[in-house]
Design a protein around this motif. Structure first.
Motif, PDB file in Angstrom:
ATOM      1  N   ASN A 122       0.830  -1.204   0.000  1.00  0.00           N
ATOM      2  CA  ASN A 122       0.000   0.000   0.000  1.00  0.00           C
ATOM      3  C   ASN A 122       0.865   1.255   0.000  1.00  0.00           C
ATOM      4  OD1 ASN A 122      -2.408  -1.606   0.375  1.00  0.00           O
ATOM      5  ND2 ASN A 122      -1.638  -1.966   2.430  1.00  0.00           N
ATOM      6  N   PRO A 123       1.243   1.737  -1.185  1.00  0.00           N
ATOM      7  CA  PRO A 123       2.063   2.941  -1.234  1.00  0.00           C
ATOM      8  C   PRO A 123       1.280   4.137  -0.712  1.00  0.00           C
ATOM      9  CG  PRO A 123       1.394   2.262  -3.443  1.00  0.00           C
ATOM     10  CD  PRO A 123       0.920   1.212  -2.499  1.00  0.00           C
ATOM     11  N   PRO A 124       1.976   5.174  -0.250  1.00  0.00           N
ATOM     12  CA  PRO A 124       1.293   6.357   0.268  1.00  0.00           C
ATOM     13  C   PRO A 124       0.338   6.944  -0.768  1.00  0.00           C
ATOM     14  CG  PRO A 124       3.665   6.502   0.609  1.00  0.00           C
ATOM     15  CD  PRO A 124       3.413   5.297  -0.225  1.00  0.00           C
ATOM     16  N   GLU A 125      -0.763   7.503  -0.286  1.00  0.00           N
ATOM     17  CA  GLU A 125      -1.755   8.107  -1.176  1.00  0.00           C
ATOM     18  C   GLU A 125      -1.091   9.193  -2.014  1.00  0.00           C
ATOM     19  OE1 GLU A 125      -6.081  10.164  -0.722  1.00  0.00           O
ATOM     20  OE2 GLU A 125      -5.521   8.584   0.690  1.00  0.00           O
ATOM     21  N   GLY A 126      -1.406   9.211  -3.285  1.00  0.00           N
ATOM     22  CA  GLY A 126      -0.822  10.195  -4.181  1.00  0.00           C
ATOM     23  C   GLY A 126       0.515   9.757  -4.770  1.00  0.00           C
ATOM     24  N   SER A 127       1.040   8.648  -4.296  1.00  0.00           N
ATOM     25  CA  SER A 127       2.319   8.152  -4.797  1.00  0.00           C
ATOM     26  C   SER A 127       2.145   7.641  -6.219  1.00  0.00           C
ATOM     27  CB  SER A 127       2.836   7.018  -3.910  1.00  0.00           C
ATOM     28  OG  SER A 127       3.950   6.415  -4.512  1.00  0.00           O
ATOM     29  N   LYS A 128       3.133   7.876  -7.040  1.00  0.00           N
ATOM     30  CA  LYS A 128       3.104   7.390  -8.419  1.00  0.00           C
ATOM     31  C   LYS A 128       3.701   5.992  -8.520  1.00  0.00           C
ATOM     32  CE  LYS A 128       3.110  11.932 -10.424  1.00  0.00           C
ATOM     33  NZ  LYS A 128       3.658  12.851 -11.383  1.00  0.00           N
ATOM     34  N   VAL A 129       4.146   5.468  -7.401  1.00  0.00           N
ATOM     35  CA  VAL A 129       4.731   4.132  -7.374  1.00  0.00           C
ATOM     36  C   VAL A 129       3.649   3.146  -6.952  1.00  0.00           C
ATOM     37  CG1 VAL A 129       6.484   2.662  -6.315  1.00  0.00           C
ATOM     38  CG2 VAL A 129       6.983   5.069  -6.770  1.00  0.00           C
ATOM     39  N   GLY A 130       3.466   2.108  -7.752  1.00  0.00           N
ATOM     40  CA  GLY A 130       2.453   1.106  -7.444  1.00  0.00           C
ATOM     41  C   GLY A 130       2.982   0.059  -6.485  1.00  0.00           C
ATOM     42  N   PRO A 131       2.150  -0.934  -6.188  1.00  0.00           N
ATOM     43  CA  PRO A 131       2.598  -2.028  -5.314  1.00  0.00           C
ATOM     44  C   PRO A 131       3.842  -2.695  -5.892  1.00  0.00           C
ATOM     45  CG  PRO A 131       0.245  -2.173  -5.726  1.00  0.00           C
ATOM     46  CD  PRO A 131       0.780  -1.111  -6.642  1.00  0.00           C
ATOM     47  N   ARG A 132       4.709  -3.130  -5.014  1.00  0.00           N
ATOM     48  CA  ARG A 132       5.982  -3.726  -5.443  1.00  0.00           C
ATOM     49  C   ARG A 132       5.839  -5.198  -5.779  1.00  0.00           C
ATOM     50  NH1 ARG A 132      11.258  -1.579  -2.845  1.00  0.00           N
ATOM     51  NH2 ARG A 132      10.761   0.603  -2.635  1.00  0.00           N
ATOM     52  N   ARG A 133       6.620  -5.584  -6.761  1.00  0.00           N
ATOM     53  CA  ARG A 133       6.804  -6.995  -7.083  1.00  0.00           C
ATOM     54  C   ARG A 133       8.233  -7.400  -6.801  1.00  0.00           C
ATOM     55  NH1 ARG A 133       6.215  -8.627 -12.891  1.00  0.00           N
ATOM     56  NH2 ARG A 133       6.924 -10.604 -12.096  1.00  0.00           N
ATOM     57  N   GLN A 134       9.118  -6.418  -6.716  1.00  0.00           N
ATOM     58  CA  GLN A 134      10.536  -6.705  -6.565  1.00  0.00           C
ATOM     59  C   GLN A 134      11.072  -6.109  -5.268  1.00  0.00           C
ATOM     60  OE1 GLN A 134      12.867  -7.036 -10.130  1.00  0.00           O
ATOM     61  NE2 GLN A 134      14.241  -5.480  -9.339  1.00  0.00           N
ATOM     62  N   PHE A 135      11.883  -6.903  -4.569  1.00  0.00           N
ATOM     63  CA  PHE A 135      12.451  -6.493  -3.288  1.00  0.00           C
ATOM     64  C   PHE A 135      13.938  -6.824  -3.257  1.00  0.00           C
ATOM     65  CE2 PHE A 135       8.024  -7.475  -2.753  1.00  0.00           C
ATOM     66  CZ  PHE A 135       7.552  -6.417  -2.008  1.00  0.00           C
ATOM     67  N   VAL A 136      14.706  -5.920  -2.713  1.00  0.00           N
ATOM     68  CA  VAL A 136      16.133  -6.129  -2.508  1.00  0.00           C
ATOM     69  C   VAL A 136      16.403  -5.816  -1.050  1.00  0.00           C
ATOM     70  CG1 VAL A 136      18.458  -5.341  -3.084  1.00  0.00           C
ATOM     71  CG2 VAL A 136      16.713  -5.495  -4.880  1.00  0.00           C
ATOM     72  N   GLY A 137      17.080  -6.712  -0.365  1.00  0.00           N
ATOM     73  CA  GLY A 137      17.383  -6.467   1.032  1.00  0.00           C
ATOM     74  C   GLY A 137      18.080  -7.641   1.682  1.00  0.00           C
ATOM     75  N   VAL A 138      18.174  -7.571   3.008  1.00  0.00           N
ATOM     76  CA  VAL A 138      18.880  -8.575   3.790  1.00  0.00           C
ATOM     77  C   VAL A 138      17.894  -9.645   4.265  1.00  0.00           C
ATOM     78  CG1 VAL A 138      20.238  -8.964   5.897  1.00  0.00           C
ATOM     79  CG2 VAL A 138      20.614  -6.903   4.525  1.00  0.00           C
ATOM     80  N   ILE A 139      18.275 -10.888   4.080  1.00  0.00           N
ATOM     81  CA  ILE A 139      17.460 -12.009   4.570  1.00  0.00           C
ATOM     82  C   ILE A 139      17.594 -12.025   6.088  1.00  0.00           C
ATOM     83  CG2 ILE A 139      17.096 -14.505   4.519  1.00  0.00           C
ATOM     84  CD1 ILE A 139      18.682 -14.448   1.790  1.00  0.00           C
ATOM     85  N   GLU A 140      16.467 -11.861   6.784  1.00  0.00           N
ATOM     86  CA  GLU A 140      16.501 -11.796   8.249  1.00  0.00           C
ATOM     87  C   GLU A 140      16.147 -13.107   8.925  1.00  0.00           C
ATOM     88  OE1 GLU A 140      14.092  -8.443   9.481  1.00  0.00           O
ATOM     89  OE2 GLU A 140      15.948  -7.299   9.598  1.00  0.00           O
ATOM     90  N   GLY A 141      15.274 -13.866   8.329  1.00  0.00           N
ATOM     91  CA  GLY A 141      14.875 -15.116   8.953  1.00  0.00           C
ATOM     92  C   GLY A 141      13.971 -15.922   8.046  1.00  0.00           C
ATOM     93  N   VAL A 142      13.777 -17.177   8.426  1.00  0.00           N
ATOM     94  CA  VAL A 142      12.981 -18.102   7.628  1.00  0.00           C
ATOM     95  C   VAL A 142      12.183 -18.987   8.571  1.00  0.00           C
ATOM     96  CG1 VAL A 142      13.069 -19.946   5.909  1.00  0.00           C
ATOM     97  CG2 VAL A 142      14.779 -18.117   5.855  1.00  0.00           C
ATOM     98  N   ASP A 143      10.915 -19.177   8.246  1.00  0.00           N
ATOM     99  CA  ASP A 143      10.059 -20.100   8.978  1.00  0.00           C
ATOM    100  C   ASP A 143       9.361 -20.962   7.933  1.00  0.00           C
ATOM    101  OD1 ASP A 143       8.493 -21.482  10.758  1.00  0.00           O
ATOM    102  OD2 ASP A 143       7.206 -19.781  11.262  1.00  0.00           O
ATOM    103  N   GLY A 144       9.906 -22.138   7.678  1.00  0.00           N
ATOM    104  CA  GLY A 144       9.362 -22.998   6.621  1.00  0.00           C
ATOM    105  C   GLY A 144       9.587 -22.354   5.263  1.00  0.00           C
ATOM    106  N   GLU A 145       8.497 -22.007   4.593  1.00  0.00           N
ATOM    107  CA  GLU A 145       8.582 -21.357   3.280  1.00  0.00           C
ATOM    108  C   GLU A 145       8.284 -19.860   3.365  1.00  0.00           C
ATOM    109  OE1 GLU A 145       9.775 -22.960   0.505  1.00  0.00           O
ATOM    110  OE2 GLU A 145      10.116 -24.589   1.919  1.00  0.00           O
ATOM    111  N   LEU A 146       8.221 -19.328   4.577  1.00  0.00           N
ATOM    112  CA  LEU A 146       8.000 -17.895   4.797  1.00  0.00           C
ATOM    113  C   LEU A 146       9.342 -17.235   5.090  1.00  0.00           C
ATOM    114  CD1 LEU A 146       5.827 -15.657   5.152  1.00  0.00           C
ATOM    115  CD2 LEU A 146       5.923 -16.164   7.584  1.00  0.00           C
ATOM    116  N   VAL A 147       9.711 -16.265   4.256  1.00  0.00           N
ATOM    117  CA  VAL A 147      11.016 -15.612   4.347  1.00  0.00           C
ATOM    118  C   VAL A 147      10.825 -14.155   4.760  1.00  0.00           C
ATOM    119  CG1 VAL A 147      13.080 -14.962   3.042  1.00  0.00           C
ATOM    120  CG2 VAL A 147      11.898 -17.101   2.506  1.00  0.00           C
ATOM    121  N   ARG A 148      11.560 -13.731   5.798  1.00  0.00           N
ATOM    122  CA  ARG A 148      11.537 -12.324   6.234  1.00  0.00           C
ATOM    123  C   ARG A 148      12.748 -11.613   5.651  1.00  0.00           C
ATOM    124  NH1 ARG A 148      11.341 -14.671  10.840  1.00  0.00           N
ATOM    125  NH2 ARG A 148      13.134 -13.591  11.676  1.00  0.00           N
ATOM    126  N   ILE A 149      12.475 -10.505   4.970  1.00  0.00           N
ATOM    127  CA  ILE A 149      13.544  -9.714   4.360  1.00  0.00           C
ATOM    128  C   ILE A 149      13.393  -8.268   4.812  1.00  0.00           C
ATOM    129  CG2 ILE A 149      14.447  -8.811   2.167  1.00  0.00           C
ATOM    130  CD1 ILE A 149      13.711 -11.448   0.884  1.00  0.00           C
TER     131      ILE A 149
END
Length: 175
Positions: A122-149
């Motif tokens: 949910n980008p800020p109202e009025g933002s020209k950027v839509g919902p993201r499909r791509q993420f870049v960051g640090v892998i913080e943790g994993v629970d089964g097939e759920l990944v926290r980044i």
């Protein structure tokens, strides 16, 4: 080759690769000149160094013999066995778990709902950027097939590996 066929191939090949002490990282099929190309990517377990040319040869011989015996691939094809390289693909939760603390790039499938992505959905109202499909960051943790980044510019997101179209490690110079 259809995805179901790749699943059948994987169920045949994975035990042979793992039985030799390697990890099956990826399996893919592509069209090549004069037939198909079966690409297999292998890695060594953590702490056992990197994959050598002789490792690839060993796995290639084993898999080639296995495919000949089971006659599972129709027509002409070429078998390629390689190491994952610096931008190692990440497919399963265990792949991410192995690299907690390292940077990764993840692209979600186009049809994936983004309701569980917090501010990324949910980008800020009025933002020209839509919902993201791509993420870049640090892998913080994993629970089964759920990944926290900890995603750059977004904060923490939880992503499900089945929702990922593609994910790779990001090689940092000096690491």
């Amino acid at each position: 080759m259809k995805p179901a066929d790749l699943q059948t191939l994987e169920s045949l090949i994975r035990p042979a690769v793992e039985g030799q002490g390697y990890e099956l990282v990826d399996l893919g099929w592509a069209r090549g000149v004069g037939g198909g190309v079966l690409r297999i990517t292998i890695d060594r377990p953590i702490g056992q160094g990197s994959v050598s040319h002789s490792d690839c040869e060993r796995v290639s011989r084993e898999v080639s013999a296995l495919l000949d015996v089971h006659d599972i691939v129709a027509g002409r094809y070429q078998l390629e066995v390689s190491s994952p390289g610096l931008d190692r693909p990440l497919k399963r939760g265990v792949d991410f778990l192995r690299f907690v603390g390292q940077r990764a790039k993840v692209r979600l499938r186009p049809e994936v709902p983004r309701s569980d992505l917090g501010s990324a959905a949910n980008p800020p109202e009025g933002s020209k950027v839509g919902p993201r499909r791509q993420f870049v960051g640090v892998i913080e943790g994993v629970d089964g097939e759920l990944v926290r980044i900890q995603a750059d510019g977004v904060g923490e997101v939880e992503l499900h590996t089945p929702d990922m179209e593609k994910a790779n490690l990001i090689y940092a110079l000096g690491s």
